[in-house]
Write an enzyme that holds these catalytic residues in place. Structure first.
Site, PDB file in Angstrom:
ATOM      1  N   GLY A 232      21.962  17.131   2.045  1.00 25.58           N
ATOM      2  CA  GLY A 232      21.400  18.481   2.182  1.00 25.58           C
ATOM      3  C   GLY A 232      22.494  19.533   2.249  1.00 25.58           C
TER       4      GLY A 232
ATOM      5  N   GLY B  74      22.040  23.453   1.697  1.00 27.39           N
ATOM      6  CA  GLY B  74      21.174  24.237   2.580  1.00 27.39           C
ATOM      7  C   GLY B  74      21.960  25.208   3.446  1.00 27.39           C
TER       8      GLY B  74
ATOM      9  CG  ASP C 281      20.982  19.720  -1.617  1.00 25.74           C
ATOM     10  OD1 ASP C 281      21.288  20.371  -0.607  1.00 25.74           O
ATOM     11  OD2 ASP C 281      19.806  19.620  -2.034  1.00 25.74           O
ATOM     12  CB  ILE C 282      17.380  17.024  -3.972  1.00 26.63           C
ATOM     13  CG1 ILE C 282      16.426  16.199  -4.843  1.00 26.63           C
ATOM     14  CG2 ILE C 282      17.006  18.503  -3.966  1.00 26.63           C
ATOM     15  CD1 ILE C 282      15.060  16.017  -4.244  1.00 26.63           C
TER      16      ILE C 282
ATOM     17  CE1 TYR D 174      12.800  20.796  10.842  1.00 29.67           C
ATOM     18  CE2 TYR D 174      12.455  22.204  12.755  1.00 29.67           C
ATOM     19  CZ  TYR D 174      13.306  21.601  11.850  1.00 29.67           C
ATOM     20  OH  TYR D 174      14.654  21.805  11.953  1.00 29.67           O
TER      21      TYR D 174
ATOM     22  CE  LYS E 208      15.169  18.083  11.968  1.00 34.66           C
ATOM     23  NZ  LYS E 208      16.387  17.428  11.482  1.00 34.66           N
TER      24      LYS E 208
HETATM   25  N1  SER Z   1      15.326  27.189  12.592  1.00 34.28           N
HETATM   26  C1  SER Z   1      14.382  26.108  12.517  1.00 34.28           C
HETATM   27  C2  SER Z   1      13.053  26.594  12.071  1.00 34.28           C
HETATM   28  O1  SER Z   1      12.735  27.741  12.312  1.00 34.28           O
HETATM   29  C3  SER Z   1      14.255  25.435  13.845  1.00 34.28           C
HETATM   30  O2  SER Z   1      14.944  24.236  13.852  1.00 34.28           O
HETATM   31  O3  SER Z   1      12.321  25.842  11.526  1.00 34.28           O
END
Ligand code: SER
Length: 312
Positions: A8, A11, A34-35, A139, A143
């Protein structure tokens, strides 16, 4: 760390971390990936890696005989809410492939965690290092599962996994990939371009934030720390600034007095923001590996505006 593979790498974090790692460890000792097909912005070694491809991380890590993998490839919070299944596949299977590659090759692995691992049942002010974690976003779930999975590989296979819970990161080099804290980055861009910004996050919504140079230093410092001291090896709280949109606006106005802030709240991202802490307690990171942020809000604002004026 001597030879490092970064996934990644195109990014928001990867773009700047790769440059920094090359300065510290030498150009040929950092392989960015990266991809995307090729990397026109970086002049070091580059490989295309789709992290959901079961063997690809392993193949590249093995080819270059790296001793460390920094696994950044992920879909951030807002984009993950728009495509939960894609997020699960990229964030979880990508991580599993990174863990398996690290296990096969017995190399160190860094995986960033996030303030998103907390939820509404967490104490939201001065959020402790160890506390309730019941995230309500895809997300955040990814995580949190990632923290646990990294703990598992450490306990079960003795793998040297490490990670920190990153707050919203502010930077000018590369845009963030669809997160909730992105409003702050957008505000700086719009302040320079139009002297006005309409925030998708509402007034008085506080979240943890940090300027990118502090995050890069933290990652390197944590990776170089004595492993025996890392009591919370995959999940250290870190932060620098607790701020709401109006705090950024006030800080910007000290340099651009005519700047104005309006609100047009996006319910999806607002709900995400409200489920995340207002401020983290990062004492454990300070005690165990010497974490210490440098930039406060006004220092960050000055540096962001100076650099964006050059860039835009
Ligand atoms: N900055 C990230 C987000 O807003 C949080 O890990 O998704």
């Amino acid at each position: 760390m001597k030879k490092i593979l970064v996934t990644g790498a195109l990014g928001q974090i990867g773009t700047e971390l790769t440059t920094k790692l090359r300065q510290v460890y030498g150009n040929t000792n950092v392989i960015s990936s990266d991809i995307h097909e090729y990397d026109e912005n970086q002049d070091g070694l580059y490989e295309t890696i789709d992290v959901t491809n079961e063997k690809k991380i392993y193949e590249v890590a093995n080819k270059y005989q790296v001793d460390t993998i920094i696994h950044l490839a992920a879909l951030l919070s807002a984009r993950a809410e728009a495509s939960p299944q894609l997020a699960w596949n990229l964030n979880m299977n990508g991580l599993l492939n990174a863990l398996e590659a690290a296990k096969e090759l017995q190399v160190k692995l860094f995986v960033p965690s996030s303030i998103a691992t907390f939820g509404l049942t967490t104490p939201l002010d001065q959020t402790p290092q160890i506390t309730v974690q019941r995230p309500t976003t895809m997300y955040g779930i990814n995580k949190l599962a990632g923290e646990l999975l990294c703990d598992y590989y450490h306990l079960r296979y003795g793998l040297d996994t490490r990670g920190i819970r990153l707050p919203g990161l502010i930077s000018y080099a590369a845009p963030p990939g669809g997160g909730t804290t992105d409003y702050a980055v957008e505000m700086y861009y719009e302040a320079v371009k139009k002297q006005t910004y309409t925030s998708f996050i509402g007034e008085n919504t506080h979240m943890d934030m940090m300027y990118m140079p502090d995050a890069l230093d933290a990652i390197i410092q944590m990776m170089e720390a004595d492993g025996n001291r890392l009591k919370y090896r995959n999940a250290y709280n870190i932060s620098a600034v607790s701020a709401a949109p109006e705090d950024f606006a006030k800080s910007i106005q000290t340099y651009i007095p005519e700047f104005t802030l309006q609100y047009e709240v996006d319910p999806v991202r607002q709900q995400i923001a409200e489920s995340w802490p207002n401020s983290l307690d990062y004492t454990a990171a300070m005690e165990d590996w010497g974490f210490q942020p440098t930039y406060n809000l006004d220092m960050m604002t000055k540096d962001m505006l100076d650099n964006l004026r050059i860039k835009l």
